[in-house]
Design a protein around this motif. Structure first.
Motif, PDB file in Angstrom:
ATOM      1  N   THR A  25      57.422  17.344 -12.603  1.00  0.00           N
ATOM      2  CA  THR A  25      58.231  16.967 -13.374  1.00  0.00           C
ATOM      3  C   THR A  25      59.575  16.468 -12.819  1.00  0.00           C
ATOM      4  OG1 THR A  25      59.235  19.239 -12.907  1.00  0.00           O
ATOM      5  CG2 THR A  25      57.310  19.268 -14.460  1.00  0.00           C
ATOM      6  N   ARG A  26      60.470  16.084 -13.799  1.00  0.00           N
ATOM      7  CA  ARG A  26      61.880  15.408 -13.664  1.00  0.00           C
ATOM      8  C   ARG A  26      62.516  16.586 -12.573  1.00  0.00           C
ATOM      9  NH1 ARG A  26      67.140  16.211 -14.799  1.00  0.00           N
ATOM     10  NH2 ARG A  26      68.458  14.622 -14.787  1.00  0.00           N
ATOM     11  N   THR A  27      62.524  17.668 -12.772  1.00  0.00           N
ATOM     12  CA  THR A  27      63.172  18.936 -12.037  1.00  0.00           C
ATOM     13  C   THR A  27      62.599  18.822 -10.448  1.00  0.00           C
ATOM     14  OG1 THR A  27      63.704  20.039 -14.040  1.00  0.00           O
ATOM     15  CG2 THR A  27      64.086  21.265 -11.744  1.00  0.00           C
ATOM     16  N   GLU A  28      61.316  18.617 -10.382  1.00  0.00           N
ATOM     17  CA  GLU A  28      60.687  18.853  -9.035  1.00  0.00           C
ATOM     18  C   GLU A  28      60.859  17.688  -8.391  1.00  0.00           C
ATOM     19  OE1 GLU A  28      56.489  21.517 -10.487  1.00  0.00           O
ATOM     20  OE2 GLU A  28      56.631  19.068 -10.773  1.00  0.00           O
ATOM     21  N   LEU A  30      63.627  15.932  -8.337  1.00  0.00           N
ATOM     22  CA  LEU A  30      64.935  15.875  -8.050  1.00  0.00           C
ATOM     23  C   LEU A  30      65.092  17.075  -6.866  1.00  0.00           C
ATOM     24  CD1 LEU A  30      66.902  15.452 -11.479  1.00  0.00           C
ATOM     25  CD2 LEU A  30      66.949  13.901  -9.397  1.00  0.00           C
ATOM     26  N   GLU A  31      64.475  18.102  -7.059  1.00  0.00           N
ATOM     27  CA  GLU A  31      64.507  19.064  -5.916  1.00  0.00           C
ATOM     28  C   GLU A  31      63.918  18.645  -4.626  1.00  0.00           C
ATOM     29  OE1 GLU A  31      65.641  22.037  -5.554  1.00  0.00           O
ATOM     30  OE2 GLU A  31      66.283  22.673  -7.629  1.00  0.00           O
ATOM     31  N   ARG A 125      70.968  17.745  -6.779  1.00  0.00           N
ATOM     32  CA  ARG A 125      70.877  19.169  -7.385  1.00  0.00           C
ATOM     33  C   ARG A 125      71.859  19.311  -8.586  1.00  0.00           C
ATOM     34  NH1 ARG A 125      69.801  21.703  -2.674  1.00  0.00           N
ATOM     35  NH2 ARG A 125      67.483  21.732  -2.815  1.00  0.00           N
ATOM     36  N   ILE A 128      70.269  18.019 -11.847  1.00  0.00           N
ATOM     37  CA  ILE A 128      69.141  18.742 -12.369  1.00  0.00           C
ATOM     38  C   ILE A 128      69.657  19.513 -13.337  1.00  0.00           C
ATOM     39  CG2 ILE A 128      67.556  20.781 -12.078  1.00  0.00           C
ATOM     40  CD1 ILE A 128      67.389  19.797  -9.147  1.00  0.00           C
ATOM     41  N   PRO A 132      67.649  24.464 -15.989  1.00  0.00           N
ATOM     42  CA  PRO A 132      66.589  24.404 -15.185  1.00  0.00           C
ATOM     43  C   PRO A 132      66.480  25.082 -13.905  1.00  0.00           C
ATOM     44  CG  PRO A 132      67.039  22.203 -15.986  1.00  0.00           C
ATOM     45  CD  PRO A 132      68.242  22.950 -16.341  1.00  0.00           C
ATOM     46  N   ARG A 133      67.769  25.076 -13.311  1.00  0.00           N
ATOM     47  CA  ARG A 133      67.742  25.909 -11.809  1.00  0.00           C
ATOM     48  C   ARG A 133      67.749  27.003 -12.200  1.00  0.00           C
ATOM     49  NH1 ARG A 133      72.783  22.474  -9.609  1.00  0.00           N
ATOM     50  NH2 ARG A 133      73.781  23.991 -10.540  1.00  0.00           N
ATOM     51  N   ALA A 136      64.214  28.229 -12.561  1.00  0.00           N
ATOM     52  CA  ALA A 136      63.456  28.190 -11.436  1.00  0.00           C
ATOM     53  C   ALA A 136      63.701  29.168 -10.622  1.00  0.00           C
ATOM     54  CB  ALA A 136      63.859  26.614 -10.634  1.00  0.00           C
TER      55      ALA A 136
END
Length: 139
Positions: A25-28, A30-31, A125, A128, A132-133, A136
């Motif tokens: 995913t986008r978040t994954e 970026l993380e 970070r 993000i 979303p953070r 998570a």
């Protein structure tokens, strides 16, 4: 040197074929990028000059060797997932960032000639977003 057949090696070791990377995913993405940057906290990374003043077509082609985007491109998993090079436009597309978000991560006007890996990780970070953070954190 001792030679073994494939069958003999499989009996000795747990040999697994390489599996294709699962879509991130986008978040994954970026993380992972932030984690890669944080692994080299004192690495000095180049910045891109004037991203906010450059015409859109030229901005997409912008590239500085050794930038935070280069750190992402050095990762084999990102290349397999489709990151084509370490240009501004490719990072924008691959990570799903707006111009403003990517500007805050890599632009010379905020950072000077270079940025430390740890600082770049914090900026990635931040892109993000808070929700979303939080999700998570509790997942």
């Amino acid at each position: 040197m001792k030679h073994h057949s494939i069958e003999q090696l499989q009996a000795l070791a747990d040999v697994q074929p390489l599996s294709p990377c699962l879509p991130m995913t986008r978040t994954e993405r970026l993380e992972r990028w932030a984690r890669l940057l944080k692994e080299q906290p004192d690495r000095r990374l180049g910045t891109l000059p004037g991203t906010e003043h450059t015409q859109a077509a030229e901005r997409l082609k912008m590239h500085v060797p050794g930038s935070p985007i280069t750190v992402a491109f050095e990762d084999p998993a990102f290349r397999v997932a489709g990151l084509g090079d370490d240009s501004y436009g490719e990072a924008k597309r691959f990570f799903g960032l707006s111009d403003w978000q990517l500007h805050n991560i890599v632009c010379h006007c905020h950072l000077g000639d270079s940025i430390r890996g740890a600082s770049a990780a914090r900026r990635v970070r931040a892109a993000i977003g808070l929700w979303p953070r939080i999700r998570a954190f509790f997942a």
